[in-house]
Each structure stands twice: as structure tokens, then as C-alpha cells.
Scaffold this active site. Sequence first.
Site, short mmCIF file in Angstrom:
data_model
loop_
_atom_site.label_atom_id
_atom_site.label_comp_id
_atom_site.label_asym_id
_atom_site.label_seq_id
_atom_site.Cartn_x
_atom_site.Cartn_y
_atom_site.Cartn_z
N LYS A 100 38.03 49.62 37.17
CA LYS A 100 38.62 50.91 37.58
C LYS A 100 37.98 52.09 36.88
CE LYS A 100 41.00 48.37 34.66
NZ LYS A 100 42.09 47.47 34.43
N GLU A 124 38.89 46.44 45.62
CA GLU A 124 40.32 46.09 45.81
C GLU A 124 40.98 45.71 44.48
OE1 GLU A 124 42.18 46.03 49.03
OE2 GLU A 124 43.54 46.21 47.32
N VAL A 127 42.77 48.34 41.45
CA VAL A 127 44.12 48.93 41.41
C VAL A 127 45.15 47.87 41.85
CG1 VAL A 127 45.65 50.73 42.31
CG2 VAL A 127 43.21 51.20 42.04
N ILE A 131 47.60 42.92 44.33
CA ILE A 131 48.23 43.52 45.51
C ILE A 131 47.15 44.03 46.47
CG2 ILE A 131 49.82 45.28 46.36
CD1 ILE A 131 50.85 45.63 43.50
N GLU A 186 43.79 45.70 28.46
CA GLU A 186 42.37 46.04 28.39
C GLU A 186 41.82 45.59 27.03
OE1 GLU A 186 40.72 47.68 31.10
OE2 GLU A 186 42.59 46.83 31.80
N ASP A 197 44.49 53.95 31.79
CA ASP A 197 44.24 52.96 32.84
C ASP A 197 44.98 53.36 34.13
OD1 ASP A 197 43.30 50.09 33.56
OD2 ASP A 197 45.44 50.05 34.00
N LYS A 201 43.53 54.60 37.90
CA LYS A 201 43.97 53.95 39.15
C LYS A 201 44.55 54.95 40.13
CE LYS A 201 44.73 49.46 36.93
NZ LYS A 201 45.68 48.68 36.15
N1 HSE Z 1 45.13 46.33 31.75
C1 HSE Z 1 45.39 46.41 33.15
C2 HSE Z 1 46.89 46.40 33.37
C3 HSE Z 1 44.74 45.26 33.87
O1 HSE Z 1 47.61 46.02 32.44
O2 HSE Z 1 47.36 46.79 34.43
C4 HSE Z 1 44.76 45.35 35.36
O3 HSE Z 1 44.04 46.44 35.84
#
Ligand code: HSE
Length: 401
Positions: A100, A124, A127, A131, A186, A197, A201
Site C-alpha cells: 500500500k 487488490e 487495502v 476483502i 507492519e 497504514d 489505504k
Molecule cells: N498492518 C496491516 C494491517 C496489514 O494491520 O491492516 C494489512 O495491510
Amino acid sequence: MINIAVLGFGVVGSGTVKLLHDNAGSIRRRCGEDVRVKKILDLRDFPDSPYASLITHDFSEIVNDPSISVAAEMIGGIRPAFDFTLALLRAGKSVVTSNKELVAEHGTELLAEAEKHGVFYCFEASVGGGIPVIRPLKEDLGGTNAIERIDGILNGTTNYILTEMKEKGISFDTALRQAQQNGYAEADPRADVEGLDACRKIAILGAVAFGRMLPVDRIPTEGITALRAADEAMAGRLGFTVKLIATARRTGEGKIAASVRPRLVPRDNPLSSVSGVFNGVLVKGNYVGDVMFYGRGAGAEPTASAVASDIVNIAEKGKGNRFSWTDAGEDEIFDESTLSRRYYLACPAAAAPASLPAERSLTENGTVAAITLPLKENEILALKQEIRSRCGEECRVLEVL
Ligand code: HSE
């Protein structure tokens, strides 16, 4: 036979290789041919892995191999992922990714490069973990509906932490450690807990839905580290659940705004019941109304499922794989601070203004917690200032979704 290369043999990379092996039969039926992992690029060796013989440390073995038509980039971060992706696209190979950060920072450029070379750049898995949300948002809702807004719980780690702390009473640090052990977090978990993060997204979802990529530094972002358990408990008694919510909206004038903050979610909003590692994305289209996407937002297997979906879609060479957007211009970015919204406000009871503009409130152990009437940002700032001057303390303020 479709030969693919896997870049990065970590949580998601190894999950993807395993899925392609375990579900080889159904993938063959869908694609009409076998999908085979030919090379795996990683700095490390994996002598005990059944795929040890596929490991290479040399990127040129992949980019120069004409039999490899698709690469799955699961290295994460900008470098070397960006250079590898660019080189692969220029070599006429499609790239799918769970990265991402790279899509949010360089997606515009990489999509243009893919188009130029007649290949695909698909994301895909970037994000919502497993899903299916990117392709449905573009293919099934985009165009047919004007997307008005997107509200999402987009980070599995923080949603897991908030749920575990609330339901099991464990500490933030313990919950984070568990999230790391489960492969949700992460490499640097600050990106999760500080909201970055989720910010990346929502930038991606906004680009897919609105055709404009907001720079991440123009998306106001707060994480969950300053949240207090006492406020979550008070919010609960007022009828709300506290969640890290990312939002993106398009205004009537075609401007877009996005932000990421812990917000109070009313119990009748479906996002309020999204718990644990699950993510939820609530999309509002002008004809369809609300559509909710829900599923596991992190972890090896769900994310591998999304990576594999891009691979099989590319094998079918459908138009659904062609994404494009432009970077948002300065005049297309909407200043959210001009909007009125309700806030949760908590302060010592003795410091609460007599004329607090609240729709409901409660007092417990000398603290007042209120849900305000809709206020502009300057009005809530003035209230905070008034309370600070009365008691010398900062009141706590959270937005209501
Ligand atoms: N570190 C991210 C989360 C991983 O916890 O959503 C998935 O993108």
C-alpha cells in the site's frame, strides 16, 4: 502455463505461494492453465522450506526471464520495491502487489507505466486484506454510481488491539505483540498504531473511487496511541464504539477530502460491530446507497487470497485490471475543517461550561462526557480553550462519525 515470480518471501509472500499450491486445481480451472511459481526473490535463504530451490537473491534472474509473465511484489516499502516494479513493467511483465505504501506514493506513475507497456499493475491486496474491494469498487460501483463517501476500518492491527483491550482488558503492548505474532502488523508497527497504514489505504480507495490520488501528507492522520480506556468506556455508555476510522468524501463541487482518526461510531452504523482483525468498508453511491465490504483485513491467508485474485484476473486479461487516476491538484483538495460535526468531549465536571452545546451527556467520577451538537472546527477549538482556562487541563475530544 503461467509462470510467476514472488518478490518477498515473508508473511504474505509465503502465504501466496502456499495458496497457489493448495488451490492449484481450482486456479487451473479458472485460468484454463497452470499457474506456477518459478522464482522467489528474497535476501534470505529458506533451507527448510519446500520451496528452497526456487529462492534467488538475484533480481535479474526474474526480470530477464521471458517465461515469467507476472510478478507478485510483497517486499513492502518504497525501495527496492519501486525500482523492481518499474523494471518489471518495462520488461513487459504484469505486477500484483500488497504494498500500500508503494501504491499510495507511486501508483499514478506505475499505472501509467503499466499502460504504456500493455501490462497490468494490480493492488487488490493493498487495502482490506482479503476483502475484494478494489475491483468491485471500480468495476461494479464506479461509473454506474457517483461515489459520495467511503468510511472504513482499514487497519487490522489497530482494530485487533482496540477489540482485545476492550473485551479482554489486556494492555496495549500485549495486544500489539499478539498482532505482531499473528502476522498482522507492519515491520514497523508505528505505521499501524499511528494511522499511516490506514492513511495510505484511504488514499488508494479515494483514487479508485474518485479518480484522484490525494498526497498522504494532505490527509490529516491520527492513530490510536493517545486513546484512553476511560474515554472508550464513557463513549460506550453514551451509545458509541471507538474505532480508527478512515474517511474519504467528494463534495458537490468535485473536491475530495480524506482523514484518519479514532472516531465514535454510533451503534446502528455497521462499522461499530467490525471487531478484531476484521476490516469494514462502507461505500455510499448515489444510486445504490450504502454498500458494506467486510472481511479479514490482515494476515497471511486473507492477503494471499487477494494477491491470488489479481493473478487469476490478469491470467484472464480482462479490462477490469486497468486502473488509472491522476494526482489531485491543489484546487481539488477540500478543507475538512470547514465542516460542522458532532464531537465527544470529556473534561472535569467543575470545568464544563454551563452552556455546553450538547445533545447528551453523563457525569461519572467527577468527569463530564458529552456528545456536542454539530460544531465547526473553530467552535470546538474555542470550547477547548475555555475549558483549559477554567481548569488548566486539556479536555479530550474525539469526532463522532
Ligand atoms: N498492518 C496491516 C494491517 C496489514 O494491520 O491492516 C494489512 O495491510
